[in-house]
Design an enzyme around this catalytic site. Structure first.
Site, short mmCIF file in Angstrom:
data_model
loop_
_atom_site.label_atom_id
_atom_site.label_comp_id
_atom_site.label_asym_id
_atom_site.label_seq_id
_atom_site.Cartn_x
_atom_site.Cartn_y
_atom_site.Cartn_z
N LYS A 155 0.88 -1.19 0.00
CA LYS A 155 0.00 0.00 0.00
C LYS A 155 0.91 1.23 0.00
O LYS A 155 1.12 1.89 1.03
CB LYS A 155 -0.89 -0.04 1.25
CG LYS A 155 -2.35 0.20 0.96
CD LYS A 155 -3.21 -0.01 2.15
CE LYS A 155 -4.24 1.07 2.34
NZ LYS A 155 -5.04 1.42 1.17
C1 PLP Z 1 -6.21 -0.07 -4.20
C2 PLP Z 1 -6.92 -0.77 -3.09
N1 PLP Z 1 -7.44 -2.00 -3.32
C3 PLP Z 1 -8.10 -2.67 -2.37
C4 PLP Z 1 -8.30 -2.13 -1.11
C5 PLP Z 1 -9.01 -2.93 -0.07
O1 PLP Z 1 -8.12 -3.38 0.92
P1 PLP Z 1 -8.57 -3.58 2.41
O2 PLP Z 1 -9.76 -4.46 2.38
O3 PLP Z 1 -7.40 -4.22 3.08
O4 PLP Z 1 -8.89 -2.25 2.97
C6 PLP Z 1 -7.79 -0.87 -0.83
C7 PLP Z 1 -7.97 -0.24 0.49
O5 PLP Z 1 -7.17 -0.36 1.37
C8 PLP Z 1 -7.07 -0.18 -1.83
O6 PLP Z 1 -6.58 1.05 -1.60
#
Ligand code: PLP
Length: 313
Positions: A155
């Site tokens: 991330k």
């Molecule tokens: C690009 C992206 N994809 C998917 C997600 C979903 O991830 P999570 O369920 O861990 O929040 C997020 C959010 O964090 C994201 O920024």
């Protein structure tokens, strides 16, 4: 009580937590972050932090990719988070934003030979997508970045320029959210959410090799669907036109929760209403994240000790 941040190894009022304008991460996107939800349970007067350990495990992996020394173990990050939330005293849902970043105040594009730092912010977050009404989407003209460009499984702050381009294009052309395809045309994810398809009695979601972020909500949904609804999820590549023929489509994400997609590229998804499987999963998920399902309490970290329950509403 002012909102607090954990910044430069101490808890300070948010207004006092400032970085210098030469900070490396500000110029080059050299940071990784998390989004963690604290979900308020009114009956228990408790804020439950959802899957906080999993978020910090993902953050540690992101730090390895970016050569960031996170300074704290996963356990220490969890403790700092609980302390910050407790100190801030919210009695409502919160969003927690930890950030590990290249903190050197220096010009020069690189990852090595720089100082790192770690901070945490806690704030409220208005509804990200309309999980009650459903979301209208378009296929983005922007492609999801590839693992060989910026690793999608971290991330990483810099990667979010890709998401921001797609989100703004979607909003400015009259849609709520974008669906990004990867470089070879397979469906990847939303600008800040993973995506699921319901086809008959099967759930389908793109695999990590289609450049998705391996979402924690995605994993939660896979587990709840299997254990509570007896539905298996297949991780497989999805073509663009399969977006138009699925029975149901929904997004998952910490900010977005489970958000039904009711229209894609001006075509209704199914009958254009929130589908049965999506609705069931939403009901289960909201119970679980608020600490109301004893079977999944190991995913919920209480922020408030029973004796100290401060007030912010
Ligand atoms: C690009 C992206 N994809 C998917 C997600 C979903 O991830 P999570 O369920 O861990 O929040 C997020 C959010 O964090 C994201 O920024």
């Amino acid at each position: 009580m002012p909102p607090y941040a954990f910044f430069k190894k101490q808890f300070v009022p948010l207004a006092e937590a400032k970085v210098g304008i030469l900070t490396h991460a500000l110029h080059y996107g050299t940071a990784c972050f998390e989004g963690i939800r604290g979900n308020w349970n009114e009956e228990q007067k408790q804020l439950f932090l959802f899957r906080v350990k999993d978020h910090y495990e993902r953050m540690h992996k992101g730090c390895r990719i970016l050569k960031i020394d996170p300074h704290y173990t996963i356990g220490e990050m969890m403790e700092l988070t609980v302390k910050l939330v407790e100190k801030s005293g919210y009695h409502e849902d919160v969003y927690i934003r930890p950030l590990a970043y290249k903190s050197s105040e220096v010009i020069g594009v690189k990852l090595h030979g720089l100082e790192d730092d770690f901070l945490i912010i806690v704030a409220t977050l208005p509804a990200y997508l309309d999980a009650d009404k459903g979301v209208r989407c378009r296929t983005s003209s922007w492609r999801r970045v590839d693992d060989t460009m910026i690793p999608a499984r971290g991330k990483i702050t810099g990667i979010y320029v890709n998401s921001a381009l797609a989100k703004t294009e979607a909003n400015e052309t009259g849609f709520d959210e974008a669906i990004l395809l990867n470089h070879d045309g397979h469906v990847s994810e939303g600008s800040g959410e993973n995506i699921f398809f319901v086809l008959g009695n099967r759930l389908i979601t793109p695999p990590s090799s289609d450049n998705i972020l391996m979402g924690i909500t995605r994993d939660t949904v896979i587990q709840l669907a299997r254990s509570e609804l007896g539905i298996q999820t297949m991780e497989m590549s999805v073509d663009r036109t399969e977006l138009y023929t699925a029975d149901e489509v929904f997004f998952t994400g910490t900010a977005a929760h489970i958000s039904p997609v009711i229209e894609i590229d001006h075509r209704p998804v199914g009958d254009g209403k929130i589908g049965k499987v999506t609705g069931e999963l939403q009901r289960l998920y909201f119970e679980v994240i608020k600490g109301k399902n004893p079977k999944y309490l190991n995913w919920c970290t209480p922020a408030y000790s029973k004796l100290v329950q401060s007030k912010r509403s």
